[in-house]
Design a protein around this motif. Structure first.
Motif, mmCIF file in Angstrom:
data_model
loop_
_atom_site.group_PDB
_atom_site.id
_atom_site.type_symbol
_atom_site.label_atom_id
_atom_site.label_comp_id
_atom_site.label_asym_id
_atom_site.label_seq_id
_atom_site.Cartn_x
_atom_site.Cartn_y
_atom_site.Cartn_z
ATOM 1 N N UNK A 180 0.819 -1.213 0.000
ATOM 2 C CA UNK A 180 0.000 0.000 0.000
ATOM 3 C C UNK A 180 0.853 1.263 0.000
ATOM 4 N N UNK A 181 1.952 1.262 0.741
ATOM 5 C CA UNK A 181 2.794 2.452 0.777
ATOM 6 C C UNK A 181 3.566 2.630 -0.526
ATOM 7 N N UNK A 182 3.991 1.524 -1.147
ATOM 8 C CA UNK A 182 4.646 1.619 -2.453
ATOM 9 C C UNK A 182 3.659 2.147 -3.493
ATOM 10 N N UNK A 183 2.412 1.709 -3.379
ATOM 11 C CA UNK A 183 1.363 2.210 -4.272
ATOM 12 C C UNK A 183 1.222 3.722 -4.122
ATOM 13 N N UNK A 184 1.265 4.200 -2.891
ATOM 14 C CA UNK A 184 1.146 5.645 -2.653
ATOM 15 C C UNK A 184 2.314 6.404 -3.281
ATOM 16 N N UNK A 185 3.537 5.887 -3.115
ATOM 17 C CA UNK A 185 4.719 6.564 -3.658
ATOM 18 C C UNK A 185 4.650 6.631 -5.182
ATOM 19 N N UNK A 186 4.355 5.501 -5.824
ATOM 20 C CA UNK A 186 4.282 5.471 -7.287
ATOM 21 C C UNK A 186 3.155 6.370 -7.788
ATOM 22 N N UNK A 187 2.025 6.319 -7.096
ATOM 23 C CA UNK A 187 0.858 7.088 -7.537
ATOM 24 C C UNK A 187 1.024 8.585 -7.334
ATOM 25 N N UNK A 188 2.066 8.997 -6.609
ATOM 26 C CA UNK A 188 2.337 10.425 -6.481
ATOM 27 C C UNK A 188 2.596 11.042 -7.855
ATOM 28 N N UNK A 189 3.199 10.254 -8.750
ATOM 29 C CA UNK A 189 3.424 10.736 -10.107
ATOM 30 C C UNK A 189 2.125 10.988 -10.851
ATOM 31 N N UNK A 190 1.131 10.131 -10.620
ATOM 32 C CA UNK A 190 -0.176 10.315 -11.260
ATOM 33 C C UNK A 190 -0.876 11.528 -10.661
ATOM 34 N N UNK A 191 -0.776 11.657 -9.346
ATOM 35 C CA UNK A 191 -1.371 12.807 -8.663
ATOM 36 C C UNK A 191 -0.846 14.116 -9.244
#
Length: 351
Positions: A180-191
């Motif tokens: 879940x935390x890796x998902x958050x880090x990667x998804x920061x780029x989408x954000x």
């Protein structure tokens, strides 16, 4: 990630590469006069510490130096970027798997890929049951492709969207250990990509016990109708859906960024206990999901979306993206994997 390099002067962005062609000495190339030989030596030493990137018979180490607010510069890690365009569904999944394999073998650096689907395709999660959940007659009737993903999650209609994938080692220093935390880090780029489009996107997490229960046992076969950790929302509605797998020490996360969505077509592709349940789910779906062009005063094109999310990933992950084109040998490998695995009934109808 490269260690920061703080030169004693302010400069514009500096870019240089170190390449080692077989049988020749290293060639150091600078685009303009470098004011400090001592700093140049430090940068060369830092570049040599980068693992070989491979490709074209050359071992290449590359990075760029960028201005920071104080007038100094910092080295940013270079990731590979591939825009593979519109491809068949089996090829799309095969290329994501191949990138994961190549990265696990140290042949390529971390990679971000953008792609589309030809024809428009229904993809399903690795664990979904086709016979129970999918109306294959409707898929064929609408002329859609069909493929099972190597990642989990629910069914996704890939049509008017930008699809992305991220391939990076689990041991990368920027990647948290938990999914879940890796998902958050990667998804920061989408954000950040949504913000470049002028949309006020933010992360939301399931809060109620009912929402958390839905994470364990989703009641809908439709991706954008199912909750997830750190999902990206705008005005309270989900605007991007992603899935992740970890294999061979590598994270593969891919997902859909919706430009437009045909809800009637989407909901015609799944099976329901009765028509009333279908109508209720579709009605609720409108409250939970949204596409970019429903939120903007003008139509955002696919090229505009690519530019925004390219910059978004660079900013969100603090990296520099270097475009790359697959070699003939790499393409042949992917096409063979697509034919033998992702086009096969054994894979697509295994559940």
């Amino acid at each position: 990630m490269l260690p920061p390099v703080m030169p004693p002067f302010a400069s514009s962005a500096i870019s240089y590469y170190i390449k080692s062609p077989p049988g020749s000495k290293e060639v150091f190339a600078m685009p303009f006069f470098f004011p400090s030989s001592a700093l140049f030596a430090k940068l060369i030493k830092a570049a040599k510490s980068v693992p070989p990137l491979g490709g074209g018979g050359q071992a290449a180490a590359a990075f760029r130096v960028w201005n920071n607010r104080e007038g100094g510069t910092m080295a940013k890690e270079v990731w590979r970027f591939i825009d593979s365009g519109y491809c068949p569904p089996a090829f799309n999944m095969a290329l994501d798997e191949a990138l994961l394999d190549w990265h696990s073998e140290g042949k390529i650096p971390p990679t971000i890929r953008f792609y589309g689907w030809n024809p428009p395709t229904l993809s399903i999660g690795y664990f979904q049951k086709v016979e129970k959940e999918i109306d294959l007659d409707a898929v064929k009737r609408h002329g859609l492709g069909f493929v099972r993903r190597p990642t989990g999650g629910r069914g996704v209609l890939h049509d008017k969207e930008l699809t992305y994938s991220v391939i990076v080692s689990e041991s990368h220093p920027a990647m948290p250990k938990t999914v879940t935390e890796a998902y958050r880090v990667i998804s920061q780029g989408i954000l950040e990509g949504f913000r470049f489009l002028g949309l006020d996107a933010y992360f939301a997490v399931p809060k109620t016990e009912e929402e958390k229960a839905d994470l364990r046992s989703p009641r809908s076969a439709v991706c954008f109708d199912a909750p997830s950790w750190y999902e990206l929302v705008v005005e309270g509605r989900k605007i991007a859906g992603s899935a992740q797998t970890r294999q061979k020490g590598v994270i593969l996360q891919h997902g859909s960024i919706l430009l437009d969505l045909d809800e009637d077509l989407l909901f015609s592709l799944f099976k329901y206990p009765n028509e009333r349940v279908k109508e209720r789910l579709q009605r609720d779906f409108k409250k939970k999901a949204v596409a970019i062009n429903e939120l903007t005063s003008r139509t955002v094109t696919i090229e505009e979306a690519k530019e925004a999310f390219y910059k978004g990933f660079e900013k969100g992950l603090n990296i520099v993206l270097e475009p790359y084109t697959l070699t003939a040998e790499e393409l042949a490998y992917v096409e063979e994997l697509a034919r033998t695995k992702y086009e096969s009934d054994e894979w697509n109808f295994k559940r």
